[in-house]
Design an enzyme around this catalytic site. Structure first.
Site, PDB file in Angstrom:
ATOM      1  N   ASP A   1       0.716  -1.205  -0.103  1.00  0.00           N
ATOM      2  CA  ASP A   1       0.400   0.124  -0.735  1.00  0.00           C
ATOM      3  C   ASP A   1       1.310   1.458   0.220  1.00  0.00           C
ATOM      4  OD1 ASP A   1      -1.606   1.861   1.092  1.00  0.00           O
ATOM      5  OD2 ASP A   1      -3.217   0.619   0.618  1.00  0.00           O
ATOM      6  N   ILE A   2       0.210   1.748  -0.327  1.00  0.00           N
ATOM      7  CA  ILE A   2       1.377   3.306  -1.221  1.00  0.00           C
ATOM      8  C   ILE A   2       1.235   4.685   0.466  1.00  0.00           C
ATOM      9  CG2 ILE A   2       1.180   3.436  -3.325  1.00  0.00           C
ATOM     10  CD1 ILE A   2      -0.447   5.571  -3.485  1.00  0.00           C
TER      11      ILE A   2
ATOM     12  N   ASN B   1     -13.325  -4.088   2.359  1.00  0.00           N
ATOM     13  CA  ASN B   1     -14.041  -2.685   2.481  1.00  0.00           C
ATOM     14  C   ASN B   1     -14.624  -3.697   2.048  1.00  0.00           C
ATOM     15  OD1 ASN B   1     -12.798  -2.026   5.032  1.00  0.00           O
ATOM     16  ND2 ASN B   1     -11.216  -1.240   3.690  1.00  0.00           N
TER      17      ASN B   1
ATOM     18  N   GLU C   1     -12.730   2.795  -1.020  1.00  0.00           N
ATOM     19  CA  GLU C   1     -12.068   3.836  -1.640  1.00  0.00           C
ATOM     20  C   GLU C   1     -11.825   3.492  -3.094  1.00  0.00           C
ATOM     21  OE1 GLU C   1      -8.856   5.790   0.407  1.00  0.00           O
ATOM     22  OE2 GLU C   1     -10.323   6.317   1.797  1.00  0.00           O
ATOM     23  N   VAL C   2     -11.303   2.061  -3.217  1.00  0.00           N
ATOM     24  CA  VAL C   2     -11.176   1.699  -5.130  1.00  0.00           C
ATOM     25  C   VAL C   2     -12.291   0.773  -5.138  1.00  0.00           C
ATOM     26  CG1 VAL C   2      -9.697   0.799  -5.972  1.00  0.00           C
ATOM     27  CG2 VAL C   2      -8.385   2.512  -5.144  1.00  0.00           C
TER      28      VAL C   2
ATOM     29  N   HIS D   1     -10.505  -5.719  -2.912  1.00  0.00           N
ATOM     30  CA  HIS D   1      -9.096  -5.613  -2.185  1.00  0.00           C
ATOM     31  C   HIS D   1      -9.097  -6.144  -0.828  1.00  0.00           C
ATOM     32  CE1 HIS D   1      -9.700  -1.939  -1.921  1.00  0.00           C
ATOM     33  NE2 HIS D   1      -9.471  -1.699  -0.879  1.00  0.00           N
ATOM     34  N   MET D   2      -8.508  -6.698  -0.775  1.00  0.00           N
ATOM     35  CA  MET D   2      -7.991  -7.842   0.836  1.00  0.00           C
ATOM     36  C   MET D   2      -6.873  -6.813   1.100  1.00  0.00           C
ATOM     37  SD  MET D   2      -7.209 -11.431   2.246  1.00  0.00           S
ATOM     38  CE  MET D   2      -8.993 -11.749   2.294  1.00  0.00           C
TER      39      MET D   2
END
Length: 116
Positions: A31-32, A88, A96-97, A101-102
């Site tokens: 994650d960035i 989420n 958010e995206v 995704h986990m």
């Protein structure tokens, strides 16, 4: 068909990412904006916008997300102490995206899941 996301471009290598695992089914990258010492996103290569969009044909892919998460946790050295897996769904869930995704989080005590 769902709209393409930034994750689709990461999967194809069009946007750089620190990829820690990739196969025909899933891609995992750091994650960035990490929320823990280890914060890796594990995503299916197939675009599924939200958990609400999962179908029976996605069961094998989603199971593979968990297998890959356990493998990465071992590689990162956080499996024994423990880690958290978070998905989420939609706005109120914090998504958010819109490509499921986990989040694999670990490397320190994470505390309670929710602050009440």
């Amino acid at each position: 068909m769902a709209e393409e996301t930034i994750f689709s471009k990461i999967i194809r290598g069009e946007i750089p990412a620190n990829i820690v695992f990739q196969d025909d089914t899933v891609t995992a990258f750091r994650d960035i904006s990490p929320q823990a010492p280890t914060h890796i996103l594990i995503i299916p290569n197939k675009l599924i916008p939200t958990v609400n969009d999962v179908t029976a044909e996605d069961e094998q892919v989603l199971g593979h997300l968990f297998v890959v998460a356990a493998k990465i946790a071992q590689q990162e050295g956080i499996a024994e102490d423990g880690y958290r897996l978070v998905m989420n769904c939609n706005k109120h869930g914090g998504q958010e995206v819109f490509h499921i995704h986990m989040h694999l989080l670990g490397g320190k005590p994470l505390g309670p899941l929710l602050n009440q």
